[in-house]
Design an enzyme around this catalytic site. Structure first.
Site, PDB file in Angstrom:
ATOM      1  N   ARG A  95      -7.145  -2.752   8.519  1.00 52.59           N
ATOM      2  CA  ARG A  95      -8.093  -2.183   9.486  1.00 52.59           C
ATOM      3  C   ARG A  95      -8.862  -1.061   8.799  1.00 52.59           C
ATOM      4  O   ARG A  95      -8.553  -0.691   7.677  1.00 52.59           O
ATOM      5  CB  ARG A  95      -7.310  -1.580  10.656  1.00 52.59           C
ATOM      6  CG  ARG A  95      -6.341  -0.504  10.159  1.00 52.59           C
ATOM      7  CD  ARG A  95      -5.719   0.327  11.239  1.00 52.59           C
ATOM      8  NE  ARG A  95      -5.064   1.493  10.685  1.00 52.59           N
ATOM      9  CZ  ARG A  95      -3.826   1.544  10.205  1.00 52.59           C
ATOM     10  NH1 ARG A  95      -3.083   0.449  10.205  1.00 52.59           N
ATOM     11  NH2 ARG A  95      -3.326   2.657   9.715  1.00 52.59           N
ATOM     12  N   LYS A 129       6.478  -7.219   6.704  1.00 54.15           N
ATOM     13  CA  LYS A 129       6.617  -6.524   5.416  1.00 54.15           C
ATOM     14  C   LYS A 129       7.341  -7.369   4.381  1.00 54.15           C
ATOM     15  O   LYS A 129       7.112  -7.204   3.176  1.00 54.15           O
ATOM     16  CB  LYS A 129       7.320  -5.177   5.610  1.00 54.15           C
ATOM     17  CG  LYS A 129       6.660  -4.271   6.653  1.00 54.15           C
ATOM     18  CD  LYS A 129       5.177  -4.035   6.407  1.00 54.15           C
ATOM     19  CE  LYS A 129       4.471  -3.486   7.643  1.00 54.15           C
ATOM     20  NZ  LYS A 129       3.004  -3.551   7.568  1.00 54.15           N
ATOM     21  N   GLU A 147      15.184  -1.589   0.110  1.00 56.09           N
ATOM     22  CA  GLU A 147      14.483  -1.112  -1.078  1.00 56.09           C
ATOM     23  C   GLU A 147      15.280   0.011  -1.712  1.00 56.09           C
ATOM     24  O   GLU A 147      15.975   0.751  -1.027  1.00 56.09           O
ATOM     25  CB  GLU A 147      13.103  -0.531  -0.704  1.00 56.09           C
ATOM     26  CG  GLU A 147      12.064  -1.549  -0.326  1.00 56.09           C
ATOM     27  CD  GLU A 147      10.765  -0.890   0.130  1.00 56.09           C
ATOM     28  OE1 GLU A 147       9.851  -1.629   0.480  1.00 56.09           O
ATOM     29  OE2 GLU A 147      10.680   0.352   0.141  1.00 56.09           O
ATOM     30  N   HIS A 183       5.907  11.051   9.927  1.00 55.73           N
ATOM     31  CA  HIS A 183       5.113   9.860   9.613  1.00 55.73           C
ATOM     32  C   HIS A 183       3.731   9.873  10.251  1.00 55.73           C
ATOM     33  O   HIS A 183       3.063   8.852  10.339  1.00 55.73           O
ATOM     34  CB  HIS A 183       5.874   8.575   9.966  1.00 55.73           C
ATOM     35  CG  HIS A 183       7.188   8.492   9.259  1.00 55.73           C
ATOM     36  ND1 HIS A 183       7.290   8.577   7.889  1.00 55.73           N
ATOM     37  CD2 HIS A 183       8.462   8.396   9.722  1.00 55.73           C
ATOM     38  CE1 HIS A 183       8.564   8.503   7.544  1.00 55.73           C
ATOM     39  NE2 HIS A 183       9.297   8.404   8.640  1.00 55.73           N
TER      40      HIS A 183
HETATM   41  C1  MV4 Z   1       9.947   4.844   1.340  1.00 59.04           C
HETATM   42  C2  MV4 Z   1      10.233   6.120   0.831  1.00 59.04           C
HETATM   43  C3  MV4 Z   1      11.043   6.193  -0.290  1.00 59.04           C
HETATM   44  N1  MV4 Z   1      11.529   5.078  -0.848  1.00 59.04           N
HETATM   45  N2  MV4 Z   1      10.467   3.761   0.737  1.00 59.04           N
HETATM   46  C4  MV4 Z   1       7.566   6.243   5.244  1.00 59.04           C
HETATM   47  C5  MV4 Z   1       6.503   5.527   6.004  1.00 59.04           C
HETATM   48  C6  MV4 Z   1       6.494   4.135   5.527  1.00 59.04           C
HETATM   49  N3  MV4 Z   1       5.137   3.705   5.307  1.00 59.04           N
HETATM   50  C7  MV4 Z   1       7.276   4.148   4.260  1.00 59.04           C
HETATM   51  N4  MV4 Z   1       7.869   5.443   4.118  1.00 59.04           N
HETATM   52  C8  MV4 Z   1       8.643   5.733   3.048  1.00 59.04           C
HETATM   53  N5  MV4 Z   1       9.160   4.667   2.405  1.00 59.04           N
HETATM   54  C9  MV4 Z   1      11.243   3.887  -0.319  1.00 59.04           C
HETATM   55  N6  MV4 Z   1      11.752   2.787  -0.895  1.00 59.04           N
HETATM   56  C10 MV4 Z   1       9.694   7.224   1.471  1.00 59.04           C
HETATM   57  C11 MV4 Z   1       8.913   7.044   2.598  1.00 59.04           C
HETATM   58  C12 MV4 Z   1       8.442   8.246   3.230  1.00 59.04           C
HETATM   59  C13 MV4 Z   1       7.100   8.588   3.247  1.00 59.04           C
HETATM   60  C14 MV4 Z   1       6.132   7.773   2.691  1.00 59.04           C
HETATM   61  C15 MV4 Z   1       4.806   8.116   2.720  1.00 59.04           C
HETATM   62  C16 MV4 Z   1       4.414   9.309   3.308  1.00 59.04           C
HETATM   63  C17 MV4 Z   1       5.349  10.134   3.888  1.00 59.04           C
HETATM   64  C18 MV4 Z   1       6.693   9.791   3.870  1.00 59.04           C
HETATM   65  C19 MV4 Z   1       7.626  10.639   4.457  1.00 59.04           C
HETATM   66  C20 MV4 Z   1       8.945  10.281   4.434  1.00 59.04           C
HETATM   67  C21 MV4 Z   1       9.351   9.091   3.830  1.00 59.04           C
END
Ligand code: MV4
Length: 499
Positions: free
Chosen positions: A291, A116, A199, A234
């Site tokens: 993918r 990442k 972040e 998730h």
């Molecule tokens: C985040 C975020 C808020 N701020 N990053 C969760 C899975 C991963 N792909 C990244 N995720 C998140 N990253 C920052 N800087 C909130 C989430 C997140 C989330 C993102 C997408 C779909 C569902 C989620 C549920 C909780 C937190």
């Protein structure tokens, strides 16, 4: 074009890929573990070979054995589906070294996106907006300095992570040291790599992702967005295309960013750029999935583009044959992932034999499945047994009813006023569905009664909506008096995955 392709996967995606192969006139080769001898993907293939004992580590994940089977069977290419070997750059390299085409991007491209921190550096260079934060692996002290500088809330993330693993939210600087320590040890044990980055935390984000397709001749297009904000721990539960409240302008800017991302890394095949969209409509690159995804079908429903056939064609060196200007989408599609889990028992796995399997069918309804009536669902693999994918003229027309088993949970989601209004973010399940957090405490009788009343009210509201469709139509076109979804949706039953 390939004459024969090996599908290094199982379940619904293996069947989906085999269908694409068949339509392209390609012979299919299945591999199966000892518990999958009678699985649907084996029945669907032209030939099938055993690949080891039930645990995936000893069968579907043994790259060397899969390649040997491909050689023995005379397959020129391997399609990895999703999961298992799909995002393993070393496996793609192994295929290439043995003269077999891996249907997907090059190994080094997958590794660059899998890390990442490297992905963030690459996207920043390509001019794609990333979540504000660092683009280096940081020491504990460097993280502390950065957080002291910009202030909380922040997310500590593992460079080797993704999909929510090894991630920590810090709302107060007092929690920082502990969060760093936990994130590092989780990353070390999960990925064997404890590098971290930071972040800024994006509040109430929505998960919007852009599907892209690229060929080996430098052509790349996007197929618009999907919204995947309805997740539980998730894991995606419901996905929609197009997203809710995405303006044509925002769609265009996100699409252009995703295409720039693909071109920056020389991407070939189907891929997805995940973005967070905040309440003000700002978008930030999160990660790229290299993918075909579970939810690719909703994009196929609204665009008419066969994503799986396209990825096979471009892997064979054919040009994309799609121009961005001619791509458009129509209507609205929603996918419900059907898991062999009991939502009323904290989503415990529910393995066993499928006794009754009656999928929905009819205009605008697509069910992709890895099971059949009589099939056995084991605990060895992902519990997703089917996807219900539907299409309607607009989102207001859309009601899914009568999925009797695995997912009363989906009904709770799709009947919820906040969902119906399309105004939700990634906190939806935790905020609005009691028990959706997977709370280990059983619900009190009072809470259960309150929820029963809430469901009844939602059901009554849904009934009224059906009666007064025009008044409640949420989409642009204005609904018809009778919704076809009610009729067909009610036929969707999958009963009795009994132990
Ligand atoms: C985040 C975020 C808020 N701020 N990053 C969760 C899975 C991963 N792909 C990244 N995720 C998140 N990253 C920052 N800087 C909130 C989430 C997140 C989330 C993102 C997408 C779909 C569902 C989620 C549920 C909780 C937190």
């Amino acid at each position: 074009m390939f004459e024969k392709v090996l599908i290094a996967n199982r379940g619904e995606i293996a069947v989906r890929v085999m269908r694409a192969c068949r339509e392209l006139g390609i012979k299919t080769v299945a591999v199966y573990s000892d518990v999958d001898r009678d699985a649907l993907h084996v029945r669907f293939a032209d030939e099938a070979y055993p690949c080891g004992p039930p645990p995936a580590r000893e069968s579907y994940l043994v790259g060397e054995r899969i390649v040997e089977i491909a050689e023995k069977a005379g397959a020129q290419a391997i399609h990895p589906g999703y999961g298992f070997l799909a995002e393993n750059g070393d496996f793609a390299d192994l295929c290439a070294a043995r003269g077999i085409t891996f249907i997907g991007p090059r190994g080094d491209v997958m590794r660059a996106m899998g890390d990442k921190v490297t992905a963030r550096q690459t996207m920043e260079k390509a001019g794609v907006p990333i979540v504000p934060g660092t683009t280096e692996r940081l020491s504990d002290q460097a993280i502390a300095r950065w957080v002291a500088d910009v202030g909380p809330p922040v997310m500590i993330k593992a460079a080797a992570g993704g999909g929510g693993k090894g991630m920590r939210l810090v709302r107060d600087e007092k929690e920082l040291a502990g969060a760093i320590a936990r994130a590092r040890s989780e990353a070390r044990s999960s990925f064997g790599d404890d590098s971290l980055y930071v972040e800024k935390f994006v509040e109430q984000p929505r998960h919007i992702e852009i599907q892209i397709l690229a060929d080996a001749h430098g052509n790349a297009v996007h197929l618009f967005e999907r919204e995947c904000s309805i997740q539980r721990r998730h894991q995606k539960v419901i996905e929609e295309a197009p997203g809710n409240g995405i303006s044509p302008k925002l769609r265009e800017r996100m699409g252009e960013a995703a295409v720039a991302a693909a071109q920056a890394v020389g991407y070939v095949g189907a891929g997805t750029c995940e973005f967070l969209v905040d309440a003000r409509g700002h978008f930030y690159f999160l990660e790229m999935n290299t993918r075909v995804q579970v939810e690719h079908a909703i994009t196929e429903m609204i665009t008419g583009v066969d994503i799986v056939k396209t990825m096979i064609r471009v892997a064979a060196g054919e040009p994309l044959g799609l121009r961005q200007e001619e791509l458009e989408f129509r209507g609205h599609s929603i996918e419900a992932r059907i898991y062999a889990e009991d939502p009323d028992q904290n989503f415990v796995p529910s393995p066993g034999q499928v006794l009754v399997y009656r999928p929905a069918s009819g205009p605008g309804i697509r069910v992709d499945t890895g099971v059949y009536q009589g099939a056995r669902v084991t605990v060895f693999y992902d519990p997703m047994v089917a996807k219900l994918v539907v299409w309607g003229r607009d989102r207001g027309e859309f009601v899914v009813k009568g999925i009797k088993t695995s997912i009363p949970f989906h009904q709770r989601v799709v009947e919820h006023p906040v969902f119906l209004a399309g105004r939700y973010d990634t906190g939806f399940i935790a905020e609005h569905l009691a028990g959706g957090r997977g709370d280990p405490r059983p619900m009190s009788d009072d809470a259960r009664e309150a929820r029963r009343v809430a469901f009844l009210m939602a059901a009554i509201a849904a009934y009224r909506r059906d009666k007064q469709r025009a008044a409640f139509s949420l989409g642009p076109a204005g609904g018809r008096a009778e919704s076809p979804w009610k009729v067909f949706g009610r036929r969707a039953q999958m009963r009795g995955v009994w132990p």
